[in-house]
Motif scaffolding. Structure first.
Motif, PDB file in Angstrom:
ATOM      1  N   ASN A 187       0.875  -1.169   0.000  1.00  8.00           N
ATOM      2  CA  ASN A 187       0.000   0.000   0.000  1.00  8.00           C
ATOM      3  C   ASN A 187       0.916   1.224   0.000  1.00  8.00           C
ATOM      4  O   ASN A 187       1.574   1.516   0.988  1.00  8.00           O
ATOM      5  CB  ASN A 187      -0.893  -0.018   1.240  1.00  8.00           C
ATOM      6  CG  ASN A 187      -1.861   1.142   1.294  1.00  8.00           C
ATOM      7  OD1 ASN A 187      -1.480   2.298   1.167  1.00  8.00           O
ATOM      8  ND2 ASN A 187      -3.136   0.820   1.489  1.00  8.00           N
ATOM      9  N   ARG A 188       0.950   1.949  -1.119  1.00 10.88           N
ATOM     10  CA  ARG A 188       1.942   3.011  -1.279  1.00 10.88           C
ATOM     11  C   ARG A 188       1.735   4.163  -0.297  1.00 10.88           C
ATOM     12  O   ARG A 188       2.703   4.774   0.158  1.00 10.88           O
ATOM     13  CB  ARG A 188       1.924   3.515  -2.721  1.00 10.88           C
ATOM     14  CG  ARG A 188       2.383   2.462  -3.717  1.00 10.88           C
ATOM     15  CD  ARG A 188       2.563   3.012  -5.113  1.00 10.88           C
ATOM     16  NE  ARG A 188       3.003   1.966  -6.026  1.00 10.88           N
ATOM     17  CZ  ARG A 188       4.252   1.541  -6.142  1.00 10.88           C
ATOM     18  NH1 ARG A 188       5.194   2.094  -5.408  1.00 10.88           N
ATOM     19  NH2 ARG A 188       4.564   0.588  -7.001  1.00 10.88           N
ATOM     20  N   TYR A 198       3.053   2.977   2.970  1.00 14.32           N
ATOM     21  CA  TYR A 198       4.510   2.894   2.836  1.00 14.32           C
ATOM     22  C   TYR A 198       5.145   4.278   2.950  1.00 14.32           C
ATOM     23  O   TYR A 198       6.119   4.467   3.691  1.00 14.32           O
ATOM     24  CB  TYR A 198       4.882   2.250   1.504  1.00 14.32           C
ATOM     25  CG  TYR A 198       6.352   2.355   1.178  1.00 14.32           C
ATOM     26  CD1 TYR A 198       7.266   1.479   1.741  1.00 14.32           C
ATOM     27  CD2 TYR A 198       6.823   3.353   0.320  1.00 14.32           C
ATOM     28  CE1 TYR A 198       8.626   1.587   1.461  1.00 14.32           C
ATOM     29  CE2 TYR A 198       8.174   3.458   0.036  1.00 14.32           C
ATOM     30  CZ  TYR A 198       9.074   2.578   0.608  1.00 14.32           C
ATOM     31  OH  TYR A 198      10.411   2.695   0.329  1.00 14.32           O
ATOM     32  N   ARG A 199       4.580   5.259   2.254  1.00 16.82           N
ATOM     33  CA  ARG A 199       5.139   6.613   2.299  1.00 16.82           C
ATOM     34  C   ARG A 199       5.049   7.194   3.705  1.00 16.82           C
ATOM     35  O   ARG A 199       5.982   7.861   4.170  1.00 16.82           O
ATOM     36  CB  ARG A 199       4.420   7.511   1.292  1.00 16.82           C
ATOM     37  CG  ARG A 199       4.778   7.238  -0.164  1.00 16.82           C
ATOM     38  CD  ARG A 199       4.298   8.358  -1.058  1.00 16.82           C
ATOM     39  NE  ARG A 199       2.844   8.405  -1.114  1.00 16.82           N
ATOM     40  CZ  ARG A 199       2.105   7.780  -2.024  1.00 16.82           C
ATOM     41  NH1 ARG A 199       2.702   7.044  -2.969  1.00 16.82           N
ATOM     42  NH2 ARG A 199       0.801   7.880  -2.024  1.00 16.82           N
ATOM     43  N   HIS A 217      13.140   0.746   4.688  1.00 17.01           N
ATOM     44  CA  HIS A 217      12.402   0.467   3.448  1.00 17.01           C
ATOM     45  C   HIS A 217      11.815  -0.937   3.468  1.00 17.01           C
ATOM     46  O   HIS A 217      10.642  -1.127   3.139  1.00 17.01           O
ATOM     47  CB  HIS A 217      13.324   0.637   2.244  1.00 17.01           C
ATOM     48  CG  HIS A 217      12.843  -0.053   1.011  1.00 17.01           C
ATOM     49  ND1 HIS A 217      11.752   0.377   0.278  1.00 17.01           N
ATOM     50  CD2 HIS A 217      13.291  -1.174   0.380  1.00 17.01           C
ATOM     51  CE1 HIS A 217      11.550  -0.435  -0.749  1.00 17.01           C
ATOM     52  NE2 HIS A 217      12.465  -1.381  -0.704  1.00 17.01           N
ATOM     53  N   ALA A 276       7.755  -1.647   3.603  1.00 15.27           N
ATOM     54  CA  ALA A 276       7.094  -2.355   2.506  1.00 15.27           C
ATOM     55  C   ALA A 276       6.311  -3.556   3.020  1.00 15.27           C
ATOM     56  O   ALA A 276       5.157  -3.777   2.625  1.00 15.27           O
ATOM     57  CB  ALA A 276       8.139  -2.791   1.469  1.00 15.27           C
ATOM     58  N   SER A 289       3.224  -2.315   5.148  1.00 15.10           N
ATOM     59  CA  SER A 289       2.182  -1.702   4.318  1.00 15.10           C
ATOM     60  C   SER A 289       1.457  -2.749   3.480  1.00 15.10           C
ATOM     61  O   SER A 289       0.260  -2.622   3.209  1.00 15.10           O
ATOM     62  CB  SER A 289       2.791  -0.624   3.411  1.00 15.10           C
ATOM     63  OG  SER A 289       3.690  -1.184   2.462  1.00 15.10           O
ATOM     64  N   HIS A 290       2.166  -3.802   3.092  1.00 11.17           N
ATOM     65  CA  HIS A 290       1.561  -4.878   2.309  1.00 11.17           C
ATOM     66  C   HIS A 290       0.554  -5.659   3.143  1.00 11.17           C
ATOM     67  O   HIS A 290      -0.566  -5.924   2.699  1.00 11.17           O
ATOM     68  CB  HIS A 290       2.658  -5.807   1.793  1.00 11.17           C
ATOM     69  CG  HIS A 290       2.174  -6.959   0.978  1.00 11.17           C
ATOM     70  ND1 HIS A 290       1.464  -6.800  -0.187  1.00 11.17           N
ATOM     71  CD2 HIS A 290       2.304  -8.305   1.154  1.00 11.17           C
ATOM     72  CE1 HIS A 290       1.172  -7.988  -0.696  1.00 11.17           C
ATOM     73  NE2 HIS A 290       1.666  -8.917   0.110  1.00 11.17           N
ATOM     74  N   ALA A 300       9.366  -4.073  -3.785  1.00  8.37           N
ATOM     75  CA  ALA A 300       9.219  -3.508  -5.122  1.00  8.37           C
ATOM     76  C   ALA A 300       9.666  -4.476  -6.200  1.00  8.37           C
ATOM     77  O   ALA A 300       9.089  -4.514  -7.294  1.00  8.37           O
ATOM     78  CB  ALA A 300      10.013  -2.201  -5.232  1.00  8.37           C
TER      79      ALA A 300
END
Length: 219
Positions: free
Chosen positions: A2-3, A6-7, A23, A27, A30-31, A146
């Motif tokens: 989920n960007r 993540y941000r 990072h 990631a 958020s996933h 990613a």
């Protein structure tokens, strides 16, 4: 991943922590935060205490505002400006993992090959990677990364012995299970060597890469 979450996590990351590890965990979290059932810790393969340790170490801003009765997934979505209805019941009544023994074997394999036995980050990462191995996609996808290079980088940093062992670039899930078979002295593959196996393209090369499929067809 989920960007938006993540941000947010990266922006709230601990400036003293290694950027690559921030990072990786951002990631993965958020996933898994998009799953409506199951607590965040269970979906990551962590205990509540280990999840708290991860959050306080890498995302202290988020951790500082945690409430024991609040769902971490719902709070992450809210902080990222998203609506989300979670059905995890605050993480209560978690179902027992039917593949717990398999997870334990994978986790033990990773822990055995830690670059630094005193590195607590690798303990957290090991549990998350082992848990993602139980899903059906490519490992880097099931982690929410990613691309495969993100996974390669994490393994090279924290599990360098395993990274070096996979010199032929076997796909990581298959490589881990191959290692477990070797430890148990079980041989499931029928071909005398990988180069002579009809399943070669399923085990080696870029995950889902068309160029590799074409190359394999010419073997």
């Amino acid at each position: 991943m989920n960007r938006a979450i993540y941000r947010y996590l990266v922006s709230a990351g601990n400036p003293a922590a290694p950027v690559d590890d921030v990072h990786f965990f951002a990631a993965c979290i958020s996933h898994r935060a998009g799953l409506r059932t199951g607590s965040l810790c269970a979906s990551l393969g962590l205990t509540p205490d280990s999840l708290n340790s991860l959050l306080y170490r890498f995302f202290p801003v988020f951790a500082a505002g945690m409430n024991g009765s609040e769902c971490n997934k719902s709070r992450l979505h809210g902080l990222a400006g998203q609506d989300f209805i979670c059905e995890c019941r605050g993480g209560l009544q978690e179902q027992e993992n039917p593949r717990l023994e398999e997870w334990q074997d994978l986790n033990s394999l990773l822990l055995l090959h830690r670059t630094d036995p005193a590195d607590e980050t690798s303990i957290l990462m090991s549990a998350i990677i082992a848990n993602a191995c139980l899903d059906e996609g490519h490992l880097w996808q099931d982690l929410g990364l990613a691309d495969r290079e993100d996974l390669n980088s994490a393994l090279q940093r924290h599990f360098s012995q395993l990274h070096l062992k996979n010199s032929a670039d076997m796909k990581w899930k298959k490589f881990f299970y191959r290692q477990l078979c070797d430890q148990a002295e079980i041989r499931l593959c029928q071909a005398p060597s990988c180069n002579l196996c009809n399943e070669y393209a399923n085990c080696f090369g870029p995950d889902g890469g068309e160029s590799w499929d074409r190359l394999a067809a010419l073997r």
